[in-house]
Design a protein around this motif. Structure first.
Motif, short mmCIF file in Angstrom:
data_model
loop_
_atom_site.label_atom_id
_atom_site.label_comp_id
_atom_site.label_asym_id
_atom_site.label_seq_id
_atom_site.Cartn_x
_atom_site.Cartn_y
_atom_site.Cartn_z
N ARG A 64 27.81 6.31 24.98
CA ARG A 64 26.82 7.16 24.26
C ARG A 64 27.15 8.81 23.98
N GLN A 65 27.93 9.20 24.99
CA GLN A 65 28.50 10.49 24.71
C GLN A 65 29.55 10.53 23.67
N ALA A 66 30.36 9.59 23.56
CA ALA A 66 31.28 9.37 22.71
C ALA A 66 30.65 9.29 21.31
N LYS A 67 29.71 8.56 21.27
CA LYS A 67 28.85 8.37 19.77
C LYS A 67 28.21 9.82 19.29
N GLN A 68 27.69 10.34 20.35
CA GLN A 68 27.16 11.60 20.11
C GLN A 68 28.03 12.70 19.62
#
Length: 279
Positions: free
Chosen positions: A154-158
């Protein structure tokens, strides 16, 4: 026109507000503002601007009313005063983020939440560097694992979404991301708080690296120096020049395949003794 949203130092704001009004009307005075705020102390506003007095919460509302603030401006001013007068770094961070939120509601653009987010979170810079070396085709799970320590999917996508929004990475025709030459521009105080968060996080990363990586993969050295303020300034200039040289070496590396973090910590480790009185 003086706009409170353009400031993160309420004393500077009050000083500029006074100068602006004084130019329009030579009769304008500190006492005029104090009277309008219902404050009888003649030197109150002057002492607040020059840091000789703390602005209490009750007087914050009085001053804000005297300056004709609307609801958003009054809310921002209140948080700005609290931010400037806070001593705890975590409290200052919390108050600064509240200022950003209020400013966003007021549609002011100098303090942009996405810019602050990019600088204050350590992994956004790492993600951008990884994309710069290897590109990115949409595999967020793989990207998250390439960051060390790993971040969540999720952090990578954000992070990718944020970088794209800021124009720091670009999506090509083949849906593959590459980095751009864009840069961020925002107020100095914004960057100061954001970079403080970033450097604190990088200090934690350095502590982790002691046990995570072998000596062949990390280089950690230090010096303890007895120097003057003049020498300190000179060494700071040398560090700036060294940083520029390191960037030149890194930019010329055509075989780059891994992100490294290089930190510079240079700070006082003792106090200056007070001058002894001569009897």
């Amino acid at each position: 026109m003086i706009n409170v949203f353009d400031y993160t130092d309420f004393r500077r704001y009050l000083a500029d507000y006074y100068e602006d009004k004084k130019q329009d009307n030579y009769r304008f005075s500190y006492q005029f503002v104090a009277n309008k705020a219902g404050i009888k102390n003649k030197g109150f506003i002057y002492n607040i601007i020059h840091g000789k007095k703390i602005l209490s919460k009750s007087n914050i509302f009085k001053i804000s009313h005297a300056l004709g603030h609307n609801r958003h401006e009054a809310d921002y001013f209140e948080n700005c005063v609290a931010f400037c007068q806070a001593n705890d770094s975590l409290q200052r961070k919390h108050l600064f983020e509240k200022m950003i939120g209020v400013k966003s509601q007021g549609k002011a653009q100098l303090l942009r939440r996405d810019q602050y987010e990019f600088v204050s979170k350590w992994y956004h810079v790492m993600v951008r560097s990884i994309i710069g070396m290897h590109g990115f085709n949409g595999d967020y799970k793989e990207l998250s694992k390439m960051v060390n320590p790993p971040i969540t999917v999720r952090q990578a996508k954000q992070s990718v979404q944020l970088l794209a929004k800021l124009g720091l990475i670009l999506k090509g025709k083949n849906n593959r991301y590459t980095i751009s030459e864009a840069s961020l521009t925002t107020g100095k105080d914004v960057m100061s708080i954001a970079f403080q968060n970033f450097h604190l996080a990088c200090t934690d990363l350095a502590r982790r690296a002691f046990t995570e990586f072998p000596l062949t993969k990390r280089n950690m050295t230090g010096l303890t120096l007895g120097i003057s303020e003049k020498c300190y300034a000179h060494i700071c200039e040398e560090i700036q020049q060294f940083q520029s040289r390191i960037m030149e070496i890194a930019n010329a590396d055509e075989a780059s395949n891994r992100v490294y973090q290089l930190n510079f910590h240079f700070f006082p480790a003792s106090n200056i003794p007070a001058e002894r009185e001569i009897a």
